[in-house]
Design a protein around this motif. Structure first.
Motif, short mmCIF file in Angstrom:
data_model
loop_
_atom_site.label_atom_id
_atom_site.label_comp_id
_atom_site.label_asym_id
_atom_site.label_seq_id
_atom_site.Cartn_x
_atom_site.Cartn_y
_atom_site.Cartn_z
N THR A 112 -49.29 -32.05 100.27
CA THR A 112 -50.33 -31.41 99.44
C THR A 112 -50.06 -31.67 97.96
O THR A 112 -50.98 -31.92 97.18
CB THR A 112 -50.35 -29.89 99.71
OG1 THR A 112 -50.50 -29.68 101.10
CG2 THR A 112 -51.48 -29.21 98.98
N LEU A 113 -48.79 -31.59 97.59
CA LEU A 113 -48.44 -31.82 96.18
C LEU A 113 -48.90 -33.20 95.73
O LEU A 113 -49.50 -33.37 94.67
CB LEU A 113 -46.93 -31.69 95.97
CG LEU A 113 -46.27 -30.35 96.32
CD1 LEU A 113 -44.79 -30.40 96.01
CD2 LEU A 113 -46.90 -29.21 95.55
N SER A 114 -48.62 -34.21 96.56
CA SER A 114 -48.97 -35.58 96.19
C SER A 114 -50.48 -35.79 96.21
O SER A 114 -51.06 -36.36 95.27
CB SER A 114 -48.33 -36.57 97.17
OG SER A 114 -46.97 -36.29 97.29
N ILE A 115 -51.11 -35.33 97.29
CA ILE A 115 -52.55 -35.58 97.46
C ILE A 115 -53.34 -34.94 96.32
O ILE A 115 -54.17 -35.58 95.67
CB ILE A 115 -53.02 -35.00 98.82
CG1 ILE A 115 -52.39 -35.79 99.98
CG2 ILE A 115 -54.53 -35.02 98.94
CD1 ILE A 115 -52.45 -35.06 101.31
N HIS B 261 -45.25 -23.09 96.07
CA HIS B 261 -45.24 -24.15 97.09
C HIS B 261 -43.98 -24.12 97.93
O HIS B 261 -44.02 -24.42 99.12
CB HIS B 261 -45.45 -25.51 96.41
CG HIS B 261 -46.78 -25.57 95.76
ND1 HIS B 261 -47.91 -25.91 96.44
CD2 HIS B 261 -47.17 -25.25 94.50
CE1 HIS B 261 -48.95 -25.81 95.64
NE2 HIS B 261 -48.53 -25.42 94.45
N VAL B 262 -42.88 -23.75 97.31
CA VAL B 262 -41.65 -23.55 98.10
C VAL B 262 -41.93 -22.44 99.12
O VAL B 262 -41.58 -22.55 100.31
CB VAL B 262 -40.47 -23.15 97.19
CG1 VAL B 262 -39.22 -22.93 98.02
CG2 VAL B 262 -40.22 -24.21 96.13
N GLY B 263 -42.58 -21.40 98.65
CA GLY B 263 -42.91 -20.27 99.52
C GLY B 263 -43.85 -20.67 100.64
O GLY B 263 -43.63 -20.31 101.80
N PHE B 264 -44.90 -21.41 100.31
CA PHE B 264 -45.84 -21.85 101.34
C PHE B 264 -45.13 -22.73 102.37
O PHE B 264 -45.42 -22.66 103.57
CB PHE B 264 -47.00 -22.63 100.71
CG PHE B 264 -48.16 -21.76 100.28
CD1 PHE B 264 -48.77 -20.90 101.18
CD2 PHE B 264 -48.63 -21.80 98.99
CE1 PHE B 264 -49.82 -20.09 100.80
CE2 PHE B 264 -49.69 -20.99 98.58
CZ PHE B 264 -50.29 -20.14 99.49
N LEU B 265 -44.24 -23.56 101.88
CA LEU B 265 -43.49 -24.45 102.79
C LEU B 265 -42.71 -23.62 103.80
O LEU B 265 -42.77 -23.87 105.02
CB LEU B 265 -42.53 -25.31 101.96
CG LEU B 265 -41.87 -26.47 102.67
CD1 LEU B 265 -42.77 -27.69 102.64
CD2 LEU B 265 -40.55 -26.83 102.00
N ALA B 266 -41.99 -22.62 103.31
CA ALA B 266 -41.19 -21.77 104.20
C ALA B 266 -42.08 -20.89 105.06
O ALA B 266 -41.84 -20.73 106.26
CB ALA B 266 -40.24 -20.91 103.36
N TYR B 267 -43.11 -20.36 104.46
CA TYR B 267 -44.00 -19.44 105.16
C TYR B 267 -44.69 -20.12 106.35
O TYR B 267 -44.67 -19.64 107.48
CB TYR B 267 -45.03 -18.95 104.15
CG TYR B 267 -46.11 -18.05 104.68
CD1 TYR B 267 -45.81 -16.78 105.13
CD2 TYR B 267 -47.43 -18.45 104.69
CE1 TYR B 267 -46.80 -15.94 105.60
CE2 TYR B 267 -48.44 -17.63 105.15
CZ TYR B 267 -48.12 -16.37 105.60
OH TYR B 267 -49.11 -15.55 106.07
N GLU B 268 -45.27 -21.27 106.06
CA GLU B 268 -46.01 -21.96 107.12
C GLU B 268 -45.06 -22.62 108.13
O GLU B 268 -45.36 -22.66 109.33
CB GLU B 268 -46.95 -23.00 106.50
CG GLU B 268 -48.07 -22.34 105.71
CD GLU B 268 -48.85 -23.30 104.85
OE1 GLU B 268 -48.78 -24.52 105.11
OE2 GLU B 268 -49.51 -22.84 103.92
N GLY B 269 -43.95 -23.12 107.64
CA GLY B 269 -42.96 -23.69 108.56
C GLY B 269 -42.45 -22.63 109.52
O GLY B 269 -42.32 -22.87 110.73
N GLY B 270 -42.19 -21.44 109.01
CA GLY B 270 -41.72 -20.36 109.87
C GLY B 270 -42.81 -19.86 110.80
O GLY B 270 -42.53 -19.47 111.94
#
Lengths: 468, 158
Positions: free
Chosen positions: A55-58, A29-38
Motif C-alpha cells: 500500500t505504501l508503494s502503490i 501503517h506499522v499498526g495496520f500491518l500488525a493489526y491485519e496480520g494478527g
C-alpha cells in the motif's frame, strides 16, 4: 538574531513540525500491518502483511504522479469553476489565480517538490498528505483480507487512496473547497472526508468480493466466527494506530510562517493542546463505550478507541471535553451493533472497517451539525450547521465512497480479476503467492471453517531448508 | 447555537471577548457543559459496574441432588451385588465345571464379608435415601413446570 534568521527559524519550525508529524504517522501503517496480520489466519499472514506493505508503494507513487495535483486542482469543481491544470490560463486572477499557484507547485515535474532552498514547505506538505492517502487505502486493505487478488487490491487502492478520497479532501478539507465555501462544512479530523469515504468504499467492494469461504453456514446462512490467528498482535497494532492518530491529528493543524495563531484548514483559530486533551478523552471514552456494548469483546473493545476518535474527529477543535466524552461514547457504543448488522446482512468485513470508519465517520461529521452549530468560518461562508454537514457527508460517503468502490470492484469481478480461486483461498494465500508459510517452524492446524481441508496446493520445500 | 461566537471577528479575537479565550462549544453557557460532565461521570460509573458482569461465567456447581443420589445408588447397587447369590446351575461340560470351581474358590475369600452383611441385612436405609435423592429434584422440577404452565394459561386467558 537577524530578521533573516528569525524568518528562517519560523520556516524551520513549520517544516520540522510537519516532517516529524508525518514520520510518526507512519506508525499508523506499522499498526495496520500488525493489526491485519494478527486478524488474518495463519495461512494468510504473509500475504496480508505484504499487501499492507505494498500500500505504501502503490499509493505513495500514484499520489506523487497525480494525487497531489488532484487535491490542489479540484476544489472549485464543479460549483465554482473547472478543474485547474496546465490548460488553465496562466494569467488568471482571483480565486482561480490563487489555486493555479498551488496547482503549479503540485505537478510531479514541479521544482517545488525537489530539493529547493526557495521552498521548504511544499515538499513537507506533500509528505504529510501522502501519509494521509496511504492511511485511507489501508482502511480498505483490512476489510478485504484473505481472498482478494493483489492486483485487484492495487487498482482499488489507487482509486481510493490517490483519487476519490483526494477529491473529497479537495472539496471538504481545503480552504477553497466548495463544501466549505457553499455549505460551511467543517471536518477538522477528516471524519467523513477520509474515514467515511474509505469505510463506504470498502462496503461497496465487499458486496462484490463476497465472504471468505466458510464464513457463513452453507445451509442456514448464519455467520461463523473466523478467529484472528494472533489477537494480541492485533491489539498491539491498534495501540500503534492510536499513537499514529495523535500525529495525524496534529498534522491537521495549520501553522506556517507569518501566522500569529494556530488555525484549522478552514482558517478558524484552534490550539494543539485541545487536540491532545480531546483525542485522549475520545480514545478513553470510545474504549469504554465499546467495552460495555460488546460485553467485553476484545476485538470490539480495542476498536472502540479508534471509533471514539473518529466519532469526534470532525469537531475535535471545537468541542468541550465533556461533549467529546459523550459523542465518542455514543459512536463507540453503537459501533459493535453496526458491525454485527453488517455481518447478519451476509457481508464479511474481516476487521469491521465499515463499522469503525464508515459508520463512525458519518457520526463524526454529523455530530458537528448537532453539537457545534453556528461557528463562523469566513466572510460569506455559511455558519456550521446540520444541512452543510449532511451535504458534505452524503457526497463523501455515497458519491466518493460507495459508488466508486462498488463500480470498480464490479468491473474487476466481471473480468475475473477480483478474487482468488477457491483452491488458493483454502490452501492459503501465503503458499500460492509466495510459496512460503508465515510460521514455517510450526505445523499449522487445519482450519476447516466448514470446509473439508484438502491439500489443494502442495507445500513446496522452503528456500534454505534442507530437502530430504 | 452551540457556538459562543456569531461573527468571524469575535471568533478570531476570542481572547479579548467574554469567554476570555475559550472557543469551545457552549463556552458562553457552562451549564450545558456541566450537565455533560455529570453524564460523563455517570457513564464511567456504569463502565465500572459493567466490568463486574463477566460475560463468560464459569459453569455453576450442580446444586441438584442428582449426582449425590447417583453416587448413593451406585454404592447401594454394589452392596446388593455382593449379597446376590446366582442361581445354581447343573454344569454339563468340563470347562463350565472348571469355571464354577474357580467361582466357588473366589467366593470363599469373600465369605466373611458376606456373612457380616447378611447379619446386618434387611431393607437398606441408604437405598431408600438414594431413591428419594433421585426422585426429589425431578419432583420439584415437575412442580415448577406445572406452576409455569398454569401461569401461562392464566396469562393467555387474560
Amino acid at each position: 538574531m537577524t530578521p533573516e534568521s528569525q524568518e528562517f527559524l519560523a520556516t524551520f519550525v513549520s517544516e520540522s513540525y510537519y516532517y516529524w508529524a508525518s514520520v510518526f504517522m507512519l506508525l499508523i501503517h506499522v499498526g495496520f500491518l500488525a493489526y491485519e496480520g494478527g486478524a488474518s489466519r495463519a495461512k494468510n499472514v504473509l500475504a496480508t502483511m505484504v499487501k499492507n506493505l505494498l500500500t505504501l508503494s502503490i499509493v505513495g507513487l500514484t499520489f506523487f504522479f497525480f494525487g497531489w495535483w488532484v487535491y490542489n486542482a479540484f476544489p472549485l469543481f464543479p460549483l465554482q469553476g473547472g478543474i485547474v491544470g496546465p490548460w488553465t490560463d496562466p494569467n488568471s486572477e482571483g480565486v482561480v489565480g490563487e489555486v493555479l499557484g498551488l496547482v503549479q507547485a503540485s505537478y510531479p515535474w514541479s521544482p517545488a517538490l525537489g530539493p529547493n532552498v526557495a521552498d521548504n514547505l511544499t515538499g513537507v506538505f506533500w509528505f504529510a498528505f501522502s501519509l494521509f492517502a496511504m492511511t485511507t487505502a489501508s482502511i480498505l486493505s483490512g476489510a478485504v483480507i484473505e481472498r482478494i487478488k493483489v492486483g485487484a487490491y492495487a487498482i482499488l487502492a489507487v482509486v481510493l487512496g490517490s483519487f476519490t478520497w483526494v477529491v473529497a479532501a479537495a472539496w471538504g478539507w481545503n480552504p477553497y473547497g466548495w463544501f466549505l465555501t457553499q455549505f460551511g462544512y467543517h471536518d477538522f479530523g477528516c471524519s467523513a472526508v477520509l474515514h467515511g469515504v474509505a469505510g463506504f468504499f470498502a462496503l461497496g467492494v465487499l458486496i462484490n468480493l463476497g465472504p471468505r469461504i466458510g464464513k457463513f453456514d452453507s445451509t442456514t446462512g448464519k455467520p461463523r466466527a473466523i478467529l484472528p490467528h494472533n489477537l494480541p498482535l492485533t491489539m498491539v497494532g491498534l495501540m500503534l494506530i492510536f499513537v499514529g492518530f495523535y500525529a495525524f491529528l496534529a498534522a491537521c493543524v495549520i501553522f506556517v510562517p507569518g501566522q500569529s495563531v494556530e488555525i484549522t484548514i478552514y482558517g478558524t483559530p484552534m490550539t494543539l493542546a485541545s487536540i491532545g486533551v480531546n483525542t485522549t478523552l475520545a480514545l478513553c471514552s470510545g474504549i469504554v463505550g465499546a467495552y460495555i456494548s460488546s460485553k467485553a469483546d476484545p476485538f470490539y473493545t480495542i476498536s472502540g478507541g479508534l471509533a471514539g476518535i473518529i466519532s469526534v474527529g470532525a469537531g475535535l477543535d471545537l468541542y468541550s471535553p465533556a461533549i467529546v466524552i459523550l459523542i465518542a461514547f455514543i459512536g463507540a457504543y453503537t459501533m459493535p451493533f453496526v458491525g454485527n448488522a453488517v455481518e447478519k446482512a451476509g457481508i464479511d468485513d474481516a476487521v469491521g472497517a465499515f463499522a469503525v470508519h464508515g459508520y463512525c465517520g458519518v457520526i463524526g461529521a454529523m455530530a458537528v451539525g448537532v453539537m457545534a452549530t453556528g461557528y463562523p468560518q469566513g466572510d460569506g461562508i455559511p455558519l456550521t450547521g446540520f444541512i452543510g454537514q449532511l451535504v458534505g457527508t452524503l457526497v463523501c460517503t455515497i458519491i466518493l465512497g460507495f459508488i466508486p468502490g462498488y463500480g470498480v470492484s464490479f468491473v474487476l469481478k466481471k473480468l475475473g480479476m477480483l478474487r482468488v480461486s477457491p483452491e488458493e483461498e483454502i490452501g492459503g494465500l501465503d503458499l500460492t503467492e509466495f510459496g512460503l508459510e508465515g510460521y514455517p517452524e510450526y505445523p499449522i492446524l487445519a482450519e476447516g471453517n466448514g470446509v473439508r481441508q484438502t491439500p489443494a496446493i502442495p507445500v513446496s520445500p522452503q528456500p534454505g531448508m534442507p530437502t530430504l | 447555537m452551540s457556538s459562543p461566537f456569531s461573527t468571524l471577528e469575535e471568533f478570531n479575537s476570542a481572547i479579548d471577548g467574554p469567554t476570555e479565550g475559550a472557543i469551545y462549544t457552549f463556552a458562553n453557557s457552562p451549564v450545558i457543559n456541566n450537565i455533560a460532565l455529570i453524564v460523563a461521570a455517570g457513564i464511567f460509573i456504569w463502565f465500572i459496574a459493567s466490568t463486574y458482569r463477566t460475560p463468560a461465567e464459569p459453569s455453576r456447581a450442580d446444586k441438584s441432588m442428582n449426582n449425590l443420589s447417583s453416587f448413593i445408588v451406585v454404592g447401594l447397587l454394589s452392596l446388593v451385588a455382593i449379597n446376590h447369590r446366582p442361581p445354581e446351575q447343573t454344569s454339563t461340560t468340563v470347562a463350565e465345571r472348571k469355571g464354577q470351581d474357580t467361582l466357588q474358590h473366589n467366593s470363599v475369600k469373600t465369605n466373611a464379608l458376606t456373612k457380616y452383611l447378611r447379619s446386618s441385612s434387611g431393607p437398606s436405609p441408604m437405598g431408600l435415601l438414594g431413591m428419594v435423592g433421585l426422585g426429589f429434584p425431578t419432583f420439584s422440577r415437575l412442580r415448577k413446570q406445572r406452576k409455569s404452565r398454569s401461569l401461562r394459561r392464566y396469562r393467555t386467558r387474560r
